[in-house]
Design a protein around this motif. Structure first.
Motif, short mmCIF file in Angstrom:
data_model
loop_
_atom_site.label_atom_id
_atom_site.label_comp_id
_atom_site.label_asym_id
_atom_site.label_seq_id
_atom_site.Cartn_x
_atom_site.Cartn_y
_atom_site.Cartn_z
N GLU A 7 0.88 -1.11 -0.12
CA GLU A 7 0.15 -0.06 0.03
C GLU A 7 0.90 1.35 0.03
O GLU A 7 0.58 2.40 -0.75
CB GLU A 7 -0.73 -0.02 1.22
N ALA A 8 1.92 1.17 0.83
CA ALA A 8 2.97 2.32 0.75
C ALA A 8 3.40 2.67 -0.69
O ALA A 8 3.69 3.80 -0.99
CB ALA A 8 4.05 1.99 1.81
N PHE A 9 3.96 1.34 -1.21
CA PHE A 9 4.46 1.44 -2.58
C PHE A 9 3.44 2.08 -3.58
O PHE A 9 3.89 3.14 -4.35
CB PHE A 9 4.67 0.31 -3.11
N ARG A 10 2.09 1.78 -3.48
CA ARG A 10 1.17 2.39 -4.43
C ARG A 10 0.89 3.78 -4.07
O ARG A 10 0.83 4.60 -5.02
CB ARG A 10 -0.38 1.40 -4.28
N LEU A 11 0.96 4.34 -2.90
CA LEU A 11 0.69 5.39 -2.52
C LEU A 11 1.87 6.44 -3.06
O LEU A 11 1.69 7.56 -3.60
CB LEU A 11 0.44 5.69 -0.79
N THR A 12 2.86 5.91 -2.79
CA THR A 12 4.23 6.86 -3.08
C THR A 12 4.38 7.04 -4.42
O THR A 12 4.81 8.08 -5.10
CB THR A 12 5.43 6.03 -2.59
N LEU A 13 3.96 5.88 -5.40
CA LEU A 13 4.15 5.97 -6.78
C LEU A 13 3.10 7.06 -7.39
O LEU A 13 3.37 7.65 -8.08
CB LEU A 13 3.55 4.39 -7.32
N ILE A 14 1.88 6.76 -7.02
CA ILE A 14 0.48 7.49 -7.45
C ILE A 14 0.64 9.24 -6.93
O ILE A 14 0.76 10.19 -7.58
CB ILE A 14 -0.55 7.05 -7.62
N LEU A 46 -7.44 10.49 0.19
CA LEU A 46 -8.74 9.53 0.26
C LEU A 46 -8.19 8.17 0.67
O LEU A 46 -8.43 7.46 1.87
CB LEU A 46 -9.52 9.44 -0.61
N ARG A 47 -7.47 7.62 -0.15
CA ARG A 47 -6.86 6.30 0.24
C ARG A 47 -5.80 6.35 1.44
O ARG A 47 -5.94 5.17 2.37
CB ARG A 47 -5.90 5.92 -0.87
N ASN A 48 -4.86 7.19 1.52
CA ASN A 48 -4.07 7.43 2.79
C ASN A 48 -4.91 7.61 4.03
O ASN A 48 -4.48 6.97 4.94
CB ASN A 48 -3.26 8.30 2.53
N ALA A 49 -6.02 8.23 3.87
CA ALA A 49 -6.56 8.85 5.12
C ALA A 49 -7.42 7.44 5.51
O ALA A 49 -7.84 6.99 6.89
CB ALA A 49 -7.78 9.79 5.02
N THR A 58 9.86 4.92 -1.44
CA THR A 58 9.98 5.78 -2.40
C THR A 58 11.24 5.78 -2.90
O THR A 58 11.46 5.93 -4.17
CB THR A 58 9.67 7.28 -2.04
N LEU A 59 12.37 5.29 -2.07
CA LEU A 59 13.70 5.37 -2.44
C LEU A 59 13.91 4.43 -3.68
O LEU A 59 14.76 5.15 -4.57
CB LEU A 59 14.69 5.02 -1.15
#
Length: 321
Positions: A66-73, A175-178, A200-201
């Motif tokens: 989920e962290a990967f998806r959030l940081t990509l988009i 919204l996804r993060n919240a 992100t790195l």
């Protein structure tokens, strides 16, 4: 509620810096600015990860995905589109297009999540949204009038399209993060911000390599790896990576855990107001009257929105028992 609003305000004040970053180094392509910012974010997060290593180990594989998806988009794709839009349309126009986020996010969250967290009554919400829309229109009109004599239509329209793409990315991200944060109240917001930085790195490193290869092919005279002004570019990326990415995300995560998702949207306007303030400070000029009127509408609209109490969730009763 008050603590959540103050954390959102702090996040907005830091996020507003991203709108002037591309103006300080206009000769740098947007893709390099994006991977540079998030490479700095990733390095800072890795340094902080050691201190928070025990909590990070508690995150599951699903959390890391989920962290990967959030940081990509929400990070790389969003800032690439935004930086390119700013360089094509100017900071105020792009800022105000991004400023539609309070309306877009509020409507989207009310439709998708209102039945889970309490819906904001449309009758009470509409005056606030109308004021926000009027405010955005005033500022957009003022900026278009002042820039009309030197606009290149094709470049301007491409900038508008990129800004719209940025809006889509950042409607999905908060919204996804919240929702993740509210579903995991036992997880620290700071840990989640650091996890996104760590995720992100590798993306930023891969992006830096691809951007360098592309620039070497399309612009062989461009000085790599840090461009023609590394003494400006490197400190700028580190500052944006620290304040806009890690610390801004931390404050926003704190706000998201304290506020209903339907109130997240209106508070995004703090970023817009901060971006406008920093832009006019950089110009060393006062905003025109129409812009000030638009800003006043934005502020009043947000104040109305955050005073609306979500309607209680109505659960059906089993009368058969």
């Amino acid at each position: 509620m008050l603590a959540g609003v103050l954390f959102a305000l702090a996040a907005g004040l830091m996020w507003g810096l991203i709108f002037i970053g591309p103006l300080l180094v206009p000769e740098y392509p947007a893709t390099l600015l994006s991977v540079g910012r998030y490479l700095a974010f990733g390095i800072i997060a890795v340094a902080l990860a050691w201190h928070d290593r025990h909590r990070l180990k508690q995150l599951s594989r699903r959390d890391w995905m989920e962290a990967f998806r959030l940081t990509l988009i929400g990070n790389l794709l969003y800032y690439t589109c935004l930086a390119a839009a700013i360089q094509r349309t100017g900071a105020p126009v792009s800022t105000m297009l991004i400023g539609t986020l309070p309306v877009v996010i509020t409507i989207t969250s009310n439709l998708l999540y209102g039945r889970h967290e309490g819906r904001l009554a449309w009758g009470k919400l509409m005056p606030a949204l109308l004021l926000i829309v009027i405010g955005l229109g005033c500022v957009n009109l003022a900026e278009l009038q002042s820039a009309a004599h030197h606009l290149e239509l094709s470049r301007y329209l491409s900038g508008i399209l990129l800004a719209i793409m940025a809006v889509i990315c950042w409607t999905w991200y908060p919204l996804r993060n919240a929702r993740w944060l509210r579903a995991n109240p036992h997880k620290k917001p700071g840990t989640w911000a650091t996890a996104q930085g760590v995720a992100t790195l590798p993306l930023a490193l891969l992006g830096w390599l691809l951007v360098a290869l592309m620039l070497n092919w399309t612009q062989p005279t461009f000085a790599l790896p840090f461009g023609p002004r590394p003494e400006v570019f490197i400190p700028l990326m580190l500052a944006i990576g620290l304040f806009c990415s890690w610390l801004g995300t931390l404050c926003w995560n704190e706000a998201c855990q304290r506020l209903p998702t339907v109130l997240v949207g209106p508070l995004i306007v703090f970023e817009t107001l901060a971006g406008l303030a920093y832009t006019f400070m950089l110009r060393q000029s006062w905003p025109p009257l129409l812009t000030l009127a638009g800003i006043a509408c934005l502020i009043i609209g947000v104040l109305i929105a955050i005073r609306i109490k979500p309607q209680p969730i109505v659960k059906s009763l089993d009368i058969s028992s």
